[in-house]
Design an enzyme around this catalytic site. Structure first.
Site, PDB file in Angstrom:
ATOM      1  N   HIS A  78      -3.940  -2.962   3.345  1.00  0.00           N
ATOM      2  CA  HIS A  78      -3.875  -2.823   2.499  1.00  0.00           C
ATOM      3  C   HIS A  78      -4.221  -3.970   1.644  1.00  0.00           C
ATOM      4  CE1 HIS A  78      -0.783  -2.711  -1.485  1.00  0.00           C
ATOM      5  NE2 HIS A  78      -1.563  -3.893  -1.252  1.00  0.00           N
ATOM      6  N   GLU A  79      -4.535  -5.134   2.158  1.00  0.00           N
ATOM      7  CA  GLU A  79      -4.589  -6.088   1.466  1.00  0.00           C
ATOM      8  C   GLU A  79      -6.573  -5.930   1.350  1.00  0.00           C
ATOM      9  OE1 GLU A  79      -2.950  -8.480  -0.243  1.00  0.00           O
ATOM     10  OE2 GLU A  79      -0.755  -7.907   0.108  1.00  0.00           O
TER      11      GLU A  79
ATOM     12  N   HIS B 191      -7.657  -3.808  -1.981  1.00  0.00           N
ATOM     13  CA  HIS B 191      -7.611  -4.445  -2.597  1.00  0.00           C
ATOM     14  C   HIS B 191      -9.091  -5.547  -3.119  1.00  0.00           C
ATOM     15  CE1 HIS B 191      -4.072  -4.584  -4.699  1.00  0.00           C
ATOM     16  NE2 HIS B 191      -3.321  -4.926  -3.642  1.00  0.00           N
TER      17      HIS B 191
ATOM     18  N   GLU C  38      -1.694  -1.276  -6.714  1.00  0.00           N
ATOM     19  CA  GLU C  38      -1.163  -1.373  -5.848  1.00  0.00           C
ATOM     20  C   GLU C  38      -1.355   0.385  -4.872  1.00  0.00           C
ATOM     21  OE1 GLU C  38      -0.279  -3.863  -4.387  1.00  0.00           O
ATOM     22  OE2 GLU C  38      -0.295  -4.844  -5.804  1.00  0.00           O
TER      23      GLU C  38
ATOM     24  N   ASP D 141      -2.915   0.797  -1.166  1.00  0.00           N
ATOM     25  CA  ASP D 141      -1.703   1.553   0.228  1.00  0.00           C
ATOM     26  C   ASP D 141      -2.585   2.576   0.466  1.00  0.00           C
ATOM     27  OD1 ASP D 141       0.267  -0.314  -0.356  1.00  0.00           O
ATOM     28  OD2 ASP D 141       1.556   1.227  -1.682  1.00  0.00           O
TER      29      ASP D 141
HETATM   30 ZN   LIG Z   1      -0.748  -5.620  -2.525  1.00  0.00          ZN
END
Ligand SMILES: [Zn+2]
Length: 419
Positions: free
Chosen positions: A282-283, A286, A360, A364
């Protein structure tokens, strides 16, 4: 309009903005509290199998406690703002410092005085939050000694880094003519990039210990994930977050070749390796979806707009007088501007929260492509439970304040692709 009328109109506009912002904040918080209490006795259906009623009620109690205390904080913020401006606080500081110092020395003394007063007002709130609220719910791991050691270090770093930066900004404002705001912006942007670059290696280690992630299943998995995602970093580290709090987290710092991935020890101790892999994916999302760069660009664009606006206000007597200050200079302009701007930008909160929540969802989706969505769901549920985050936020409160989508929405989307 005669100048005095412009001044008093601006005072009225300012008071109206303070009251409206405060009223909106209090209204949103009280809605949130009522909503959480109304849903306290039943775990939402989507989570019924994963989260116990006891954990759900613990999260509700924690949220309500923090929100109630937040009301007091909002009241204190507004009172301090009014006391410093129309209440004559800044005028009194000016009357004290102006006969004693001039030029850059005066400017520095004024700015540090206002920062010191704000910090002193904030101190009892921070103490209560950490040692009463966090402690009551079992999250605090700090001693009073560590709290004050942190405070002292922050203050020292603030002075060592802040003083030269403030002096440079004040000097540019005075020396660069009509386009000073452009020079200040260039300087400020360069300074921010520099801090982002040196933070992981120079500043963060002053507060925490960073140990390289140990060899083992976890490290192998993570390195495989990084290779799959085509990501290079200059190290995987474990941070002793448990020194201060039992809340868990993982994050990236630095940029370019200086990127580090940091896991809180509290996170590693709670999640299975496959779940940590999903959180990290997930990170990475980003990064890969350019959210970090977008955020930096947005931040720089906003600071350019604000500095331009300050460039327009700095010579307007009504700006100073309307905020209760009977003198005009660059330091006063800076102080007033940064004190007052948040009450006028509050209505923009939903926009920035919306952009953040959209990112976000994208991160995801990226995680679901490169790791197992089911692992991310399990990790999120554990993190919600461990952090006692509420599963039932008030939707309007969430729209204003939440940088992350409500758990139910995030998990529902992930489950459509979960294995
Ligand atoms: Zn996040």
């Amino acid at each position: 309009m005669p100048p005095s009328l412009v001044t008093s109109n601006f005072s009225l506009l300012f008071i109206a903005a303070v009251i409206l912002t405060l009223a909106a904040r209090l209204w949103l918080t009280s809605r949130h509290i009522r909503h959480v209490i109304a849903h306290r006795d039943r775990v939402p259906a989507d989570f019924a199998e994963r989260i116990s009623l006891a954990a759900h009620q613990k999260a509700a109690n924690y949220t309500v406690d923090r929100s109630k205390f937040g009301i007091l904080g909002s009241l204190a913020d507004s009172a301090l703002l009014l006391a410093l401006t129309l209440g004559g606080g800044i005028a009194a500081l000016h009357a004290f410092w102006s006969p004693r110092l001039d030029g850059l020395g005066y400017g520095l003394a004024m700015i540090f005085s206002v920062m010191l007063i704000s910090a002193l007002v904030d101190l009892p709130f921070s103490l209560y939050r950490q040692f009463v609220i966090e402690a009551r719910h079992g999250f605090n791991r700090m001693s009073l000694g560590l709290f004050f050691a942190d405070l002292f270090k922050h203050a020292l770093i603030g002075v060592l880094i802040g003083a030269p930066v403030i002096l440079a900004v004040l000097w540019l404002m005075g020396a660069m003519g009509n386009y000073w705001w452009l020079y200040v912006w260039l300087f400020w942007s360069a300074f921010n990039l520099l801090i982002m670059f040196v933070y992981p290696t120079w500043i963060a280690p002053l507060f925490n210990k960073f140990a390289p992630l140990e060899e083992g299943e976890m490290k192998t998995r993570i390195e495989a994930l990084l290779a799959r995602c085509g990501f290079r970093s200059s190290g995987l580290f474990v941070m002793d977050g448990s020194k201060r709090s039992s809340h868990g987290n993982a994050y990236f710092t630095g940029f370019g070749n200086n990127k580090r991935i940091v896991f809180f020890d509290t996170l590693l101790s709670r999640l299975a390796p496959s779940e940590i892999e999903a959180v990290l994916a997930h990170e990475l999302g980003h990064f890969r979806r350019h959210h970090i760069v977008q955020r930096i660009v947005l931040m720089f664009a906003a600071s350019l707009a604000f500095l331009w606006l300050l460039g327009q206000l700095i010579d307007a007597p009504w700006f100073y007088n309307g905020l209760g200050v009977p003198a005009e200079n660059t330091a006063l302009a800076l102080i007033l501007f940064f004190l007052v701007i948040p009450v006028f930008t509050f209505p923009l909160n939903p926009l920035s929260s919306y952009l953040s929540r959209r990112n976000e969802f994208e991160a995801d989706a990226y995680a679901a492509e490169h790791a197992a969505a089911g692992d991310l769901v399990r990790a999120l549920v554990k993190l919600y439970e461990d952090n006692a985050s509420t599963l039932t936020p008030d939707p309007l409160h969430s729209l204003f304040y939440d940088s992350h989508p409500p758990a139910a929405q995030r998990i529902a989307r992930l489950q459509t692709v979960a294995r």
